[in-house]
Design an enzyme around this catalytic site. Structure first.
Site, PDB file in Angstrom:
ATOM      1  N   ARG A   1      16.909  -6.693  -0.341  1.00  0.00           N
ATOM      2  CA  ARG A   1      15.728  -7.477   0.013  1.00  0.00           C
ATOM      3  C   ARG A   1      15.594  -7.619   1.526  1.00  0.00           C
ATOM      4  NH1 ARG A   1      18.003 -10.258  -4.493  1.00  0.00           N
ATOM      5  NH2 ARG A   1      19.032 -11.766  -3.113  1.00  0.00           N
TER       6      ARG A   1
ATOM      7  N   CYS B   1      -0.534  -5.628  16.581  1.00  0.00           N
ATOM      8  CA  CYS B   1      -1.412  -6.233  15.564  1.00  0.00           C
ATOM      9  C   CYS B   1      -0.754  -6.096  14.195  1.00  0.00           C
ATOM     10  CB  CYS B   1      -2.783  -5.567  15.583  1.00  0.00           C
ATOM     11  SG  CYS B   1      -3.697  -5.832  17.113  1.00  0.00           S
TER      12      CYS B   1
ATOM     13  N   ASP C   1      -9.412  -6.178  13.121  1.00  0.00           N
ATOM     14  CA  ASP C   1     -10.820  -5.907  13.355  1.00  0.00           C
ATOM     15  C   ASP C   1     -11.337  -5.181  12.110  1.00  0.00           C
ATOM     16  OD1 ASP C   1     -13.246  -4.675  14.053  1.00  0.00           O
ATOM     17  OD2 ASP C   1     -12.606  -4.235  16.103  1.00  0.00           O
TER      18      ASP C   1
END
Length: 282
Positions: A137, A157, A186
């Protein structure tokens, strides 16, 4: 009809109809003419795509699959932070005179870190764990390194990818799933671009690790439509979606570092006309 198109239409309508407007607020981005670039935004957008059922490229307009693959490989395979190693010009506004975007994206991917098994960079560590410890994990990457932010020309981003492997009932192969965390998106210029990129990444890693693809989950903290993009979005979401395309990935490739942009194709990809001259806020 394409699930990705319908999901995109619903997301855009939700942002426009119920999102919050940043007009009048102090914002960082500006248009090329120096005007503040305001947005309509939604916090905490989560979109899920079942890659076993279809490839999530929009048909409302064409996503340039080879160009988005090239940028993905620039970061994950070439591990470069220099636009001279990239075939498109999407990063030109953030590069210095040498072509560097600073200690961002590929720079972080190529940095080696010590583990109990030895030195690995982030990409090689993911591949190692998928092959040797698939139920871990802890299989993830992180580009948002605070000590280096001041030397990045743009903060990342799409900054974190988490991989999770499951065993589906009746299936011989393990299933590779992934979550992309994105601080900012965006919607017009980059949403489907990022979705296609990281869906391709999951397909590539699944192939070289002898797995099958499962779900791609896209988590966006700030999903926004820029003020000058709203008319374009409104036109786009009025279009009728076509059936989703099929992804072709060169089946001969067994090593992640052997993939090129030519090893990725979208078959039966029918789209509406492209929306051109999209202004980009910087």
């Amino acid at each position: 009809m394409s699930y990705a198109d319908n999901l995109f239409i619903q997301m855009c309508r939700d942002i426009i109809e119920t999102g919050t407007d940043t007009r009048g607020e102090k914002v960082r981005p500006v248009w090329e003419d120096g005007t503040p670039a305001y947005t309509i935004k939604k916090f905490g957008v989560v979109n899920r795509y079942d890659l076993a059922k279809e490839f999530p490229a929009l048909t409302l307009r064409r996503t340039a699959i080879k160009s988005c693959t090239d940028e993905l490989l620039w970061i994950w395979q070439r591990k470069s932070n220099n636009i001279q190693d990239l075939n498109s010009h999407i990063w030109d506004s953030w590069a210095d005179e040498t072509g560097s975007i600073g200690k961002a994206y590929g720079y972080q991917m190529q940095k080696k870190h010590m583990y109990k098994e030895g030195l690995f960079d982030q990409v090689d560590r993911v591949i190692y764990d998928l092959k040797h410890n698939p139920y871990s994990r802890r299989i993830l990457t992180n580009l948002y390194v605070h000590e280096d932010l001041h030397e990045m020309h743009l903060y990342p981003c799409a900054y974190s990818m988490t991989f999770n492997v499951t065993k589906e009932a009746g299936q011989e192969k393990l299933t590779l799933n992934g979550i992309l965390n994105q601080r900012s998106n965006d919607v017009l210029a980059a949403n489907n671009w990022n979705v296609c990129q990281y869906s391709i990444l999951l397909h590539m890693l699944a192939q070289v690790c002898d797995m099958q693809v499962g779900e791609f989950v896209h988590v966006i903290a700030d999903a926004h439509i820029y003020d000058r993009h709203v008319p374009m979005i409104e036109e786009l979401i009025q279009r009728e979606p076509f059936p989703a395309p099929r992804l072709w990935l060169n089946p001969e490739i067994k090593d992640f570092y052997d993939f090129t942009r030519e090893d990725v194709k979208l078959l039966d990809y029918q789209t509406h006309p492209q929306i051109t001259e999209i202004p980009v806020a910087i």
